[in-house]
Design a protein around this motif. Structure first.
Motif, PDB file in Angstrom:
ATOM      1  N   ALA A  71       7.906  -2.807  -4.531  1.00  0.00           N
ATOM      2  CA  ALA A  71       8.459  -1.474  -4.282  1.00  0.00           C
ATOM      3  C   ALA A  71       9.733  -1.239  -5.080  1.00  0.00           C
ATOM      4  O   ALA A  71       9.981  -0.135  -5.578  1.00  0.00           O
ATOM      5  CB  ALA A  71       8.736  -1.300  -2.788  1.00  0.00           C
ATOM      6  N   GLN A 127       9.942   1.849  -7.599  1.00  0.00           N
ATOM      7  CA  GLN A 127      10.810   2.941  -7.175  1.00  0.00           C
ATOM      8  C   GLN A 127      11.249   3.810  -8.347  1.00  0.00           C
ATOM      9  O   GLN A 127      11.529   5.017  -8.174  1.00  0.00           O
ATOM     10  CB  GLN A 127      12.036   2.383  -6.445  1.00  0.00           C
ATOM     11  N   SER A 129       9.427   7.111  -8.609  1.00  0.00           N
ATOM     12  CA  SER A 129       9.424   8.034  -7.468  1.00  0.00           C
ATOM     13  C   SER A 129      10.835   8.449  -7.105  1.00  0.00           C
ATOM     14  O   SER A 129      11.755   7.621  -7.075  1.00  0.00           O
ATOM     15  CB  SER A 129       8.759   7.370  -6.257  1.00  0.00           C
ATOM     16  N   LEU A 187      10.271   4.574  -1.255  1.00  0.00           N
ATOM     17  CA  LEU A 187       8.966   3.998  -0.958  1.00  0.00           C
ATOM     18  C   LEU A 187       9.063   3.125   0.292  1.00  0.00           C
ATOM     19  O   LEU A 187       9.988   2.338   0.443  1.00  0.00           O
ATOM     20  CB  LEU A 187       8.473   3.170  -2.144  1.00  0.00           C
ATOM     21  N   LEU A 197       1.821   1.531  -7.107  1.00  0.00           N
ATOM     22  CA  LEU A 197       1.978   2.975  -7.201  1.00  0.00           C
ATOM     23  C   LEU A 197       0.742   3.506  -7.919  1.00  0.00           C
ATOM     24  O   LEU A 197       0.452   3.112  -9.049  1.00  0.00           O
ATOM     25  CB  LEU A 197       3.246   3.315  -7.988  1.00  0.00           C
ATOM     26  N   TRP A 207       2.149   5.711  -3.115  1.00  0.00           N
ATOM     27  CA  TRP A 207       2.529   4.306  -2.958  1.00  0.00           C
ATOM     28  C   TRP A 207       1.554   3.708  -1.952  1.00  0.00           C
ATOM     29  O   TRP A 207       1.408   4.190  -0.838  1.00  0.00           O
ATOM     30  CB  TRP A 207       3.958   4.221  -2.450  1.00  0.00           C
ATOM     31  N   THR A 267       0.006   0.210   0.009  1.00  0.00           N
ATOM     32  CA  THR A 267       0.091  -1.193   0.383  1.00  0.00           C
ATOM     33  C   THR A 267      -1.080  -1.509   1.308  1.00  0.00           C
ATOM     34  O   THR A 267      -1.398  -0.746   2.220  1.00  0.00           O
ATOM     35  CB  THR A 267       1.418  -1.524   1.096  1.00  0.00           C
ATOM     36  N   GLN A 292       1.300   6.347   0.987  1.00  0.00           N
ATOM     37  CA  GLN A 292       2.435   7.265   1.052  1.00  0.00           C
ATOM     38  C   GLN A 292       2.287   8.248  -0.103  1.00  0.00           C
ATOM     39  O   GLN A 292       2.654   7.970  -1.234  1.00  0.00           O
ATOM     40  CB  GLN A 292       3.762   6.500   0.958  1.00  0.00           C
ATOM     41  N   LEU A 326       3.109  11.227  -2.405  1.00  0.00           N
ATOM     42  CA  LEU A 326       4.307  11.943  -2.835  1.00  0.00           C
ATOM     43  C   LEU A 326       3.879  13.344  -3.278  1.00  0.00           C
ATOM     44  O   LEU A 326       3.147  13.491  -4.258  1.00  0.00           O
ATOM     45  CB  LEU A 326       4.986  11.183  -3.977  1.00  0.00           C
ATOM     46  N   THR A 380       6.477  14.240   1.776  1.00  0.00           N
ATOM     47  CA  THR A 380       5.654  13.025   1.780  1.00  0.00           C
ATOM     48  C   THR A 380       4.627  13.082   2.900  1.00  0.00           C
ATOM     49  O   THR A 380       4.922  13.512   4.010  1.00  0.00           O
ATOM     50  CB  THR A 380       6.526  11.772   1.963  1.00  0.00           C
ATOM     51  N   THR A 401      11.531   5.050   7.611  1.00  0.00           N
ATOM     52  CA  THR A 401      11.285   5.764   6.355  1.00  0.00           C
ATOM     53  C   THR A 401      10.931   7.218   6.614  1.00  0.00           C
ATOM     54  O   THR A 401      11.402   8.126   5.917  1.00  0.00           O
ATOM     55  CB  THR A 401      10.142   5.088   5.562  1.00  0.00           C
TER      56      THR A 401
END
Length: 213
Positions: free
Chosen positions: A76, A80, A83, A87, A103, A114, A116, A130, A132, A185, A208
């Motif tokens: 991340a 980053q 973005s 993240l 990403l 993002w 995972t 995630q 964006l 997001t 987050t």
């Protein structure tokens, strides 16, 4: 001394003619070569099997499952730069392991996300996406275009529920999903994990999410 008469061939009931003798010898020679070729092929096959067996036995093997353990925080930090939004790096309890972190950019709708992926303590899959500046088309694609079945509040955050566990269709990993939005997001959780494991992941994302509201 008189010449010895030619032997009588049982199948013919008479001596062979020179032509029949030549044909018999040619046939016997052909059959001999064919049998020899077959034996050579069998020997070659056995030799190949022996070589394969030696290679298999020589290669070291581990009894442990070959599962990746990705350092999500490190990935991340590198990602980053791509973005403007922070993240998510969920802090999860023991028993969780990440096997993917990257990403991604969707070719169909242009959404950057993002992602995972995790193996849960129950050895199930749970993916965190995630998005964006995501759009409904991107969300629908992750959830196999299924319909929402309700809402739930987890750790102070409202999530939309997509429960497809009873569906007769093969929806892949979209057996269960949660979505929520914060600022620009969209968070999508999807997989085969248990309700408790989804709740654990949702709670780990709360910092987050609240930071972006």
């Amino acid at each position: 001394m008189a010449a010895k008469p030619a032997p009588v061939v049982a199948e013919l009931g008479r001596p062979e003619t020179p032509e029949e003798t030549a044909a018999r010898k040619a046939r016997n020679s052909h059959n001999h070569r064919a049998r020899q070729t077959t034996r050579n092929l069998v020997y070659a096959l056995l030799a190949s099997l022996v070589v394969v067996l030696v290679i298999v036995l020589a290669v070291p093997r581990s009894n442990e499952a070959l599962e990746r353990d990705v350092d999500v925080a490190a990935v991340a930090e590198q990602a980053q730069a791509g973005s403007d939004q922070p993240l998510a790096v969920p802090e999860l309890p023991d028993g969780w392991s990440a096997n993917a972190a990257e990403l991604r950019r969707s070719e169909t709708d242009g959404v950057t996300a993002w992602y995972t992926g995790y193996v849960t303590p129950e050895n199930e899959y749970l993916g965190m996406h995630q998005g964006l500046d995501a759009n409904p088309t991107w969300v629908a694609g992750l959830l196999a275009r299924t319909l929402a079945t309700g809402t739930v509040e987890l750790d102070g955050v409202d999530w939309t529920v997509y429960d497809n566990r009873e569906s007769p269709e093969d929806l892949g990993n979209a057996r269960y999903g949660l979505t929520t939005e914060a600022g620009g997001t969209t968070f999508v959780l999807v997989g085969t994990a248990t309700d408790a494991e989804f709740a654990t992941m949702a709670a780990a994302l709360t910092p987050t999410i609240q930071a972006q509201q």
